[in-house]
Write a protein that holds these residues in place. Structure first.
Motif, mmCIF file in Angstrom:
data_model
loop_
_atom_site.group_PDB
_atom_site.id
_atom_site.type_symbol
_atom_site.label_atom_id
_atom_site.label_comp_id
_atom_site.label_asym_id
_atom_site.label_seq_id
_atom_site.Cartn_x
_atom_site.Cartn_y
_atom_site.Cartn_z
ATOM 1 N N ILE A 57 0.916 -1.382 -0.006
ATOM 2 C CA ILE A 57 0.005 0.169 0.077
ATOM 3 C C ILE A 57 0.926 1.221 0.062
ATOM 4 N N GLY A 58 2.081 1.259 0.469
ATOM 5 C CA GLY A 58 2.936 2.320 0.281
ATOM 6 C C GLY A 58 4.108 2.075 1.379
ATOM 7 N N PHE A 59 4.824 3.275 1.461
ATOM 8 C CA PHE A 59 6.121 3.189 2.211
ATOM 9 C C PHE A 59 6.520 4.414 3.068
ATOM 10 N N VAL A 60 7.235 4.160 3.943
ATOM 11 C CA VAL A 60 7.806 5.470 4.657
ATOM 12 C C VAL A 60 9.460 5.016 4.664
ATOM 13 N N GLU A 61 10.237 6.481 4.287
ATOM 14 C CA GLU A 61 11.458 6.410 4.132
ATOM 15 C C GLU A 61 12.147 7.331 5.066
ATOM 16 N N PHE A 62 13.036 6.854 5.883
ATOM 17 C CA PHE A 62 13.808 7.762 6.758
ATOM 18 C C PHE A 62 15.211 7.900 6.213
ATOM 19 N N ASP A 63 15.324 9.137 5.897
ATOM 20 C CA ASP A 63 16.887 9.407 5.428
ATOM 21 C C ASP A 63 17.662 9.864 6.679
ATOM 22 N N LEU A 64 18.291 9.064 7.233
ATOM 23 C CA LEU A 64 18.922 9.348 8.613
ATOM 24 C C LEU A 64 20.004 10.367 8.541
ATOM 25 N N ARG A 65 20.171 10.863 9.804
ATOM 26 C CA ARG A 65 21.160 11.776 10.205
ATOM 27 C C ARG A 65 21.660 11.240 11.395
ATOM 28 N N VAL A 66 22.396 10.179 11.370
ATOM 29 C CA VAL A 66 22.784 9.277 12.692
ATOM 30 C C VAL A 66 23.616 9.984 13.626
ATOM 31 N N LEU A 67 24.412 10.817 13.501
ATOM 32 C CA LEU A 67 25.348 11.536 14.369
ATOM 33 C C LEU A 67 24.451 12.584 15.133
ATOM 34 N N ASN A 68 23.202 12.971 14.439
ATOM 35 C CA ASN A 68 22.344 14.169 15.067
ATOM 36 C C ASN A 68 21.212 13.515 15.709
ATOM 37 N N ARG A 69 20.888 12.074 15.345
ATOM 38 C CA ARG A 69 19.873 11.340 15.834
ATOM 39 C C ARG A 69 18.472 12.059 14.994
ATOM 40 N N ASN A 70 18.503 12.215 13.840
ATOM 41 C CA ASN A 70 17.417 12.767 13.380
ATOM 42 C C ASN A 70 17.210 11.986 11.758
ATOM 43 N N ALA A 71 16.059 12.438 11.287
ATOM 44 C CA ALA A 71 15.408 11.892 9.996
ATOM 45 C C ALA A 71 14.764 12.847 9.067
ATOM 46 N N TYR A 72 14.890 12.837 7.798
ATOM 47 C CA TYR A 72 14.001 13.526 6.869
ATOM 48 C C TYR A 72 13.211 12.206 6.297
ATOM 49 N N ILE A 73 12.013 12.461 6.327
ATOM 50 C CA ILE A 73 10.978 11.433 6.031
ATOM 51 C C ILE A 73 10.513 11.753 4.710
ATOM 52 N N THR A 74 10.082 10.528 3.802
ATOM 53 C CA THR A 74 9.480 10.740 2.467
ATOM 54 C C THR A 74 8.372 9.549 2.603
ATOM 55 N N TYR A 75 7.145 9.782 2.428
ATOM 56 C CA TYR A 75 6.276 8.626 2.254
ATOM 57 C C TYR A 75 5.297 8.873 1.239
ATOM 58 N N TYR A 76 4.624 7.615 1.053
ATOM 59 C CA TYR A 76 3.872 7.486 -0.175
ATOM 60 C C TYR A 76 2.729 6.681 0.008
ATOM 61 N N VAL A 77 1.428 6.789 -0.324
ATOM 62 C CA VAL A 77 0.507 5.823 -0.385
ATOM 63 C C VAL A 77 -0.147 5.740 -1.669
ATOM 64 N N SER A 78 -0.035 4.445 -2.311
ATOM 65 C CA SER A 78 -0.719 4.190 -3.561
ATOM 66 C C SER A 78 -2.196 4.682 -3.727
ATOM 67 N N PRO A 79 -2.329 5.402 -4.885
ATOM 68 C CA PRO A 79 -3.631 5.888 -5.101
ATOM 69 C C PRO A 79 -4.656 5.220 -4.811
ATOM 70 N N VAL A 80 -4.865 3.815 -4.891
ATOM 71 C CA VAL A 80 -6.156 2.793 -4.779
ATOM 72 C C VAL A 80 -6.274 2.747 -3.177
ATOM 73 N N TRP A 81 -5.089 3.084 -2.546
ATOM 74 C CA TRP A 81 -5.491 2.780 -0.971
ATOM 75 C C TRP A 81 -5.617 4.054 -0.224
ATOM 76 N N ARG A 82 -5.546 5.396 -0.909
ATOM 77 C CA ARG A 82 -5.861 6.644 -0.316
ATOM 78 C C ARG A 82 -7.273 6.573 0.170
ATOM 79 N N GLY A 83 -7.584 7.497 1.194
ATOM 80 C CA GLY A 83 -8.886 7.920 1.713
ATOM 81 C C GLY A 83 -9.376 6.975 2.545
ATOM 82 N N ARG A 84 -8.695 6.073 3.076
ATOM 83 C CA ARG A 84 -8.899 4.957 3.932
ATOM 84 C C ARG A 84 -8.261 5.178 5.392
#
Length: 159
Positions: A57-84
């Motif tokens: 149905i989708g994914f969540v990606e964490f672009d890690l910054r390990v030294l600073n213990r933070n991450a940038y996120i990217t996420y996506y839900v396939s169109p057929v699964w949206r709105g639920r």
């Protein structure tokens, strides 16, 4: 591109295949962590079982910054699964994983101003607007702002 290596107390920074610079160790603090480390993103793929088959149905990606213990996120839900409500569920599970298992301190998101659904979703999950990159995204014949949102571990714990 951009990799640090320590040899015999000298710090070198590979700018490209042809260019190698020596840096004093005290100058490392001026470089983005992405230039220092080569941490691989952590990608969580979400699926459901429907009619006896597994559907992604989708994914969540964490672009890690390990030294600073933070991450940038990217996420996506396939169109057929949206709105639920699945995007919200995916993000909740992913944030639990990020703060508990990856031991992150902070998660950052960059959202294009025209993506109102994503802004509403993240703010509903506890993200706060922290800044704007003015006219930083060109799309459909015009420039749009990129909105920076963030959530700290303590804010997730409070939920």
């Amino acid at each position: 591109m951009g990799k640090f290596k320590q040899e015999d107390h000298k710090l070198t920074f590979r700018v490209s295949e042809d260019i190698l610079l020596e840096l004093p160790e005290e100058d490392v603090m001026y470089f983005s962590e992405r230039k220092i480390t080569k941490a691989k993103p952590v990608v969580l793929v979400f699926s459901v079982e429907e009619d006896g088959r597994i559907e992604k149905i989708g994914f969540v990606e964490f672009d890690l910054r390990v030294l600073n213990r933070n991450a940038y996120i990217t996420y996506y839900v396939s169109p057929v699964w949206r709105g639920r409500g699945l995007g919200k569920l995916m993000l909740k599970k992913a944030f639990d994983f990020a703060f508990r298992e990856l031991n992150l301190h902070r998660i950052t998101a960059e959202v294009y101003e025209y993506n109102e659904r994503s802004l509403k979703l993240l703010e509903g999950l506890g993200f706060h607007r922290e800044g704007i990159l003015k006219e930083a995204k060109y799309h459909d014949g015009r420039y749009w702002d990129i909105i920076i949102l963030g959530m700290l571990r303590e804010n997730w714990k409070d939920r």
